[in-house]
Design a protein around this motif. Structure first.
Motif, PDB file in Angstrom:
ATOM      1  N   LEU A 100       0.829  -1.204   0.000  1.00 38.09           N
ATOM      2  CA  LEU A 100       0.000   0.000   0.000  1.00 38.09           C
ATOM      3  C   LEU A 100       0.864   1.256   0.000  1.00 38.09           C
ATOM      4  O   LEU A 100       0.654   2.160  -0.801  1.00 38.09           O
ATOM      5  N   PHE A 101       1.849   1.322   0.896  1.00 40.71           N
ATOM      6  CA  PHE A 101       2.661   2.524   1.040  1.00 40.71           C
ATOM      7  C   PHE A 101       3.888   2.534   0.126  1.00 40.71           C
ATOM      8  O   PHE A 101       4.567   3.549   0.014  1.00 40.71           O
ATOM      9  N   GLY A 102       4.202   1.410  -0.503  1.00 38.54           N
ATOM     10  CA  GLY A 102       5.293   1.370  -1.460  1.00 38.54           C
ATOM     11  C   GLY A 102       6.681   1.276  -0.856  1.00 38.54           C
ATOM     12  O   GLY A 102       7.672   1.533  -1.539  1.00 38.54           O
ATOM     13  N   SER A 103       6.749   0.881   0.406  1.00 39.55           N
ATOM     14  CA  SER A 103       8.054   0.741   1.055  1.00 39.55           C
ATOM     15  C   SER A 103       7.921  -0.100   2.314  1.00 39.55           C
ATOM     16  O   SER A 103       6.829  -0.237   2.857  1.00 39.55           O
ATOM     17  N   PRO A 104       9.047  -0.640   2.784  1.00 42.63           N
ATOM     18  CA  PRO A 104       9.013  -1.319   4.078  1.00 42.63           C
ATOM     19  C   PRO A 104       8.737  -0.291   5.174  1.00 42.63           C
ATOM     20  O   PRO A 104       8.805   0.918   4.933  1.00 42.63           O
ATOM     21  N   GLY A 108      -0.467  -3.260  -7.363  1.00 47.64           N
ATOM     22  CA  GLY A 108      -1.426  -4.360  -7.331  1.00 47.64           C
ATOM     23  C   GLY A 108      -2.550  -4.233  -6.326  1.00 47.64           C
ATOM     24  O   GLY A 108      -3.295  -5.184  -6.114  1.00 47.64           O
ATOM     25  N   ILE A 109      -2.729  -3.077  -5.726  1.00 48.46           N
ATOM     26  CA  ILE A 109      -3.835  -2.882  -4.777  1.00 48.46           C
ATOM     27  C   ILE A 109      -4.799  -1.868  -5.371  1.00 48.46           C
ATOM     28  O   ILE A 109      -4.411  -0.749  -5.708  1.00 48.46           O
ATOM     29  N   GLU A 110      -6.039  -2.280  -5.518  1.00 50.81           N
ATOM     30  CA  GLU A 110      -7.077  -1.401  -6.059  1.00 50.81           C
ATOM     31  C   GLU A 110      -8.018  -0.978  -4.936  1.00 50.81           C
ATOM     32  O   GLU A 110      -8.258  -1.734  -3.993  1.00 50.81           O
ATOM     33  N   PRO A 111      -8.583   0.225  -5.025  1.00 49.58           N
ATOM     34  CA  PRO A 111      -9.525   0.647  -4.001  1.00 49.58           C
ATOM     35  C   PRO A 111     -10.789  -0.217  -4.020  1.00 49.58           C
ATOM     36  O   PRO A 111     -11.235  -0.654  -5.080  1.00 49.58           O
ATOM     37  N   ALA A 112     -11.325  -0.446  -2.824  1.00 50.27           N
ATOM     38  CA  ALA A 112     -12.584  -1.182  -2.712  1.00 50.27           C
ATOM     39  C   ALA A 112     -13.758  -0.283  -3.072  1.00 50.27           C
ATOM     40  O   ALA A 112     -14.807  -0.759  -3.503  1.00 50.27           O
ATOM     41  N   ALA A 113     -13.575   1.025  -2.902  1.00 49.34           N
ATOM     42  CA  ALA A 113     -14.630   1.994  -3.205  1.00 49.34           C
ATOM     43  C   ALA A 113     -13.982   3.364  -3.364  1.00 49.34           C
ATOM     44  O   ALA A 113     -12.839   3.581  -2.948  1.00 49.34           O
ATOM     45  N   ARG A 148      -9.157  -1.821   1.572  1.00 50.37           N
ATOM     46  CA  ARG A 148      -9.400  -2.797   2.644  1.00 50.37           C
ATOM     47  C   ARG A 148      -8.312  -3.852   2.619  1.00 50.37           C
ATOM     48  O   ARG A 148      -8.039  -4.442   1.576  1.00 50.37           O
ATOM     49  N   ASP A 149      -7.723  -4.082   3.803  1.00 50.03           N
ATOM     50  CA  ASP A 149      -6.742  -5.158   3.889  1.00 50.03           C
ATOM     51  C   ASP A 149      -7.479  -6.488   3.931  1.00 50.03           C
ATOM     52  O   ASP A 149      -8.718  -6.518   3.998  1.00 50.03           O
ATOM     53  N   PRO A 150      -6.789  -7.610   3.857  1.00 49.73           N
ATOM     54  CA  PRO A 150      -7.462  -8.912   3.814  1.00 49.73           C
ATOM     55  C   PRO A 150      -8.342  -9.218   5.030  1.00 49.73           C
ATOM     56  O   PRO A 150      -9.212 -10.074   4.960  1.00 49.73           O
ATOM     57  N   GLU A 151      -8.142  -8.515   6.144  1.00 50.87           N
ATOM     58  CA  GLU A 151      -8.970  -8.710   7.336  1.00 50.87           C
ATOM     59  C   GLU A 151     -10.196  -7.816   7.349  1.00 50.87           C
ATOM     60  O   GLU A 151     -11.013  -7.887   8.254  1.00 50.87           O
ATOM     61  N   GLY A 152     -10.305  -6.910   6.388  1.00 49.24           N
ATOM     62  CA  GLY A 152     -11.436  -5.994   6.338  1.00 49.24           C
ATOM     63  C   GLY A 152     -11.185  -4.638   6.981  1.00 49.24           C
ATOM     64  O   GLY A 152     -12.060  -3.786   7.005  1.00 49.24           O
TER      65      GLY A 152
END
Length: 103
Positions: A13-17, A70-75, A89-93
């Motif tokens: 998401l943030f593009g870095s460690p 590779g991360i698209e917005p959910a809304a 949204r992360d995989p946990e919601g």
């Protein structure tokens, strides 16, 4: 979601460690001057599904960079005053919104 999986998602998401790895269960990303996101492994609160919003000056560039990783917005939303927000949204919601003014 395991802590390592969460760290991987936020790295994408943030593009870095993380900027700082505080401990085996805590990591922090500096995302703006005087602004940070802190991720902590707390299994007793894992079902809380918090929602956070970051307001940035470069919304379109950040959204494009996140999509390229590779991360698209959910809304997405556009408010009457022209402010826009992308909701991820992360995989946990858990939700993190990134908003800003139109370019």
């Amino acid at each position: 979601m395991g802590h390592e999986r969460a760290l991987t998602w936020y790295e994408e998401l943030f593009g870095s460690p993380p900027t700082y790895v505080v401990s085996e269960t805590e990591a922090l990303w500096e995302v703006a001057e005087h602004g940070a996101v802190f991720v902590e492994r707390r299994p007793e609160r894992a079902t809380g599904h918090p929602m956070h919003v970051l307001f940035v000056g470069d919304l379109d560039e950040r959204a494009a960079a996140i999509s390229a990783r590779g991360i698209e917005p959910a809304a997405s939303e556009t408010y009457d005053n022209g402010v826009r927000k992308f909701l991820y949204r992360d995989p946990e919601g858990n939700e993190i919104g990134i908003g800003g003014l139109p370019a």
